[in-house]
Write a protein that holds these residues in place. Sequence first.
Motif, PDB file in Angstrom:
ATOM      1  N   UNK A 121       1.728   2.026 -10.237  1.00  0.00           N
ATOM      2  CA  UNK A 121       2.448   1.105 -11.021  1.00  0.00           C
ATOM      3  C   UNK A 121       2.621   1.486 -12.377  1.00  0.00           C
ATOM      4  N   UNK A 122       3.696   1.398 -13.171  1.00  0.00           N
ATOM      5  CA  UNK A 122       3.954   2.095 -14.381  1.00  0.00           C
ATOM      6  C   UNK A 122       3.503   1.399 -15.516  1.00  0.00           C
ATOM      7  N   UNK A 123       3.032   0.001 -15.294  1.00  0.00           N
ATOM      8  CA  UNK A 123       2.445  -0.659 -16.512  1.00  0.00           C
ATOM      9  C   UNK A 123       1.281  -1.391 -15.961  1.00  0.00           C
ATOM     10  N   UNK A 124       0.904  -1.508 -14.763  1.00  0.00           N
ATOM     11  CA  UNK A 124      -0.575  -2.118 -14.274  1.00  0.00           C
ATOM     12  C   UNK A 124      -1.640  -1.223 -13.603  1.00  0.00           C
ATOM     13  N   UNK A 125      -2.724  -0.885 -14.341  1.00  0.00           N
ATOM     14  CA  UNK A 125      -3.340   0.193 -13.792  1.00  0.00           C
ATOM     15  C   UNK A 125      -4.103  -0.521 -12.340  1.00  0.00           C
ATOM     16  N   UNK A 126      -4.389   0.353 -11.569  1.00  0.00           N
ATOM     17  CA  UNK A 126      -4.952  -0.057 -10.313  1.00  0.00           C
ATOM     18  C   UNK A 126      -3.850  -0.817  -9.193  1.00  0.00           C
ATOM     19  N   UNK A 127      -2.865  -0.581  -9.656  1.00  0.00           N
ATOM     20  CA  UNK A 127      -1.581  -1.158  -8.562  1.00  0.00           C
ATOM     21  C   UNK A 127      -0.584  -0.370  -8.323  1.00  0.00           C
ATOM     22  N   UNK A 128       0.258  -0.576  -7.387  1.00  0.00           N
ATOM     23  CA  UNK A 128       1.419   0.356  -6.886  1.00  0.00           C
ATOM     24  C   UNK A 128       2.739  -0.313  -6.998  1.00  0.00           C
ATOM     25  N   UNK A 129       3.680   0.345  -6.765  1.00  0.00           N
ATOM     26  CA  UNK A 129       5.000   0.033  -6.689  1.00  0.00           C
ATOM     27  C   UNK A 129       5.822   0.773  -5.563  1.00  0.00           C
ATOM     28  N   UNK A 130       6.520  -0.051  -4.555  1.00  0.00           N
ATOM     29  CA  UNK A 130       6.994   0.453  -3.478  1.00  0.00           C
ATOM     30  C   UNK A 130       8.316   1.305  -4.122  1.00  0.00           C
ATOM     31  N   UNK A 131       8.685   2.474  -3.507  1.00  0.00           N
ATOM     32  CA  UNK A 131       9.935   3.010  -3.462  1.00  0.00           C
ATOM     33  C   UNK A 131      10.605   2.531  -2.256  1.00  0.00           C
ATOM     34  N   UNK A 132      10.101   2.657  -0.970  1.00  0.00           N
ATOM     35  CA  UNK A 132      10.767   2.059   0.352  1.00  0.00           C
ATOM     36  C   UNK A 132       9.655   1.611   1.227  1.00  0.00           C
ATOM     37  N   UNK A 133       9.954   0.986   2.181  1.00  0.00           N
ATOM     38  CA  UNK A 133       8.952   0.297   3.111  1.00  0.00           C
ATOM     39  C   UNK A 133       8.386  -0.999   2.748  1.00  0.00           C
ATOM     40  N   UNK A 134       9.761  -1.810   2.277  1.00  0.00           N
ATOM     41  CA  UNK A 134       9.324  -3.140   2.114  1.00  0.00           C
ATOM     42  C   UNK A 134       8.973  -3.987   3.208  1.00  0.00           C
ATOM     43  N   UNK A 135       9.562  -3.805   4.157  1.00  0.00           N
ATOM     44  CA  UNK A 135       9.377  -4.669   5.570  1.00  0.00           C
ATOM     45  C   UNK A 135       8.161  -4.130   6.017  1.00  0.00           C
TER      46      UNK A 135
END
Length: 345
Positions: A121-135
Motif C-alpha cells: 500500500x502506498x500510504x499504509x504500512x503493512x497493507x496492500x492494494x490490488x492491481x487485479x483480482x478483485x473478485x
Amino acid sequence: MKRKDALRAALGARSPGREPAPELPAGNPGEAADTPPEPQRPLVRSGAVGAMGRSLGRIASAAAEARAMVASGDRVVELDPALIDGSFVKDRLSGDPEEHAAFVDLIRERGQQVPILVRPHPSEAGRYQVAYGHRRLRAAAELGRPVRAVVKALSDQDLVVAQGQENSARADLSYIERALFAIALEDRGFDRATIMAALAVEKTQLSRLIGIGRAVPAEVVAAIGPAPKAGRPRWTALVEALARDGAGEVVTRILAAPDFPGLSSDDRFARLLSSLTAPPPRPAPAPAVWTNLGGRPVVRIERDPQRTQLTIDDRLEPDFAAYLIQSLPQLYAAFTESKARDETD
C-alpha cells in the motif's frame, strides 16, 4: 451536477497524484504451493450452469498468466484479505449476483488456482492494494480463506496498466466498463499513452471510448449496468437517441417502470434503446358521427387499424341499438352476398 462530475462521483475519482512505490516489506507471508495445471474450458450455458461455465472459463484463460508469474521468479504468497484494499480506480459496474455466487462456489470446490496481483500500500504500512483480482479477493474473504497473491512494487502507472491489460486480455470488461475505466484514468491525470497501454487500444478507439462514456449520463449507466452484449455500435446508437427531442421524458418513464430493475443488464439496455428509437405512435383519427333523418347524432364511430367501435346514444333513439343487434344476422348475410358478387365480377 455536470455529467463529467456525476461520472467522477460514480467512479469515486480523487485528485490526480502519483506517489513513489515503497520497498517490499521484509518477511515471507505464507508462501503457497505452485500453480495447479490449467483446467479444461467448459461450455457456457444459461442460468446457474452458464454462470459456473463463465467462471471456469475466466480461470482457465488466466492460468497461463499465473504460470508465467511463477516462471519469471515471482513468488506466490498467501495474504489475509482484510489487509488488502481495492485499486484506486474502479473498473467494474455491479456484477451479476448469480455469476458471483457460482464463482465463489468454484473457489470453494477447486481452490484459488490463479493468484491476484497486489502492491504494498502506498500510504499504509503493512497493507496492500490490488492491481487485479478483485473478485478472487472478494471470494476468499467471503470464504474466510487467505488469498494467493503475487506482491510487486508498482507505481500508480504500473498498477493501472496491469489492471487494464489483465481485463482486456481476458475480454472481461464490457464496452461501457472499459469506457468508464478510461474516463476515470483521464480524470485522475493519466496521459492518453498510459490509458491506451492499459486498455490495449489505439488512439482513435480510445477517443471513441471516452466520447461515448462521457455522452451517456451517469444515472443511465448506473440503471443499465455493464450490458456485456452491447458493443460500440449499440452504445453509439443510444448516445444518438439520447440527443433527440423528448428523450429525457422517455428515459425517466423507462427507468421508473416497476419491472425495469428485475431485468438483466442487457435487457435493460435493449428496452431503453428500443423505447428511444421507436417511431412515435400515430394519432388516432377523430371519431365520426352518424346522424338520423332528424339530424340527431345517434351513432359515434371510432376506428383504428384493428377495430371499429359503434356507440349508440339510447337517449336519442331508445330502440335502435336493440334493432341493430337483432338485424346483425341479416346484415351479415347481405354483406357476404355482396362480397361474393364483387369477387365474381
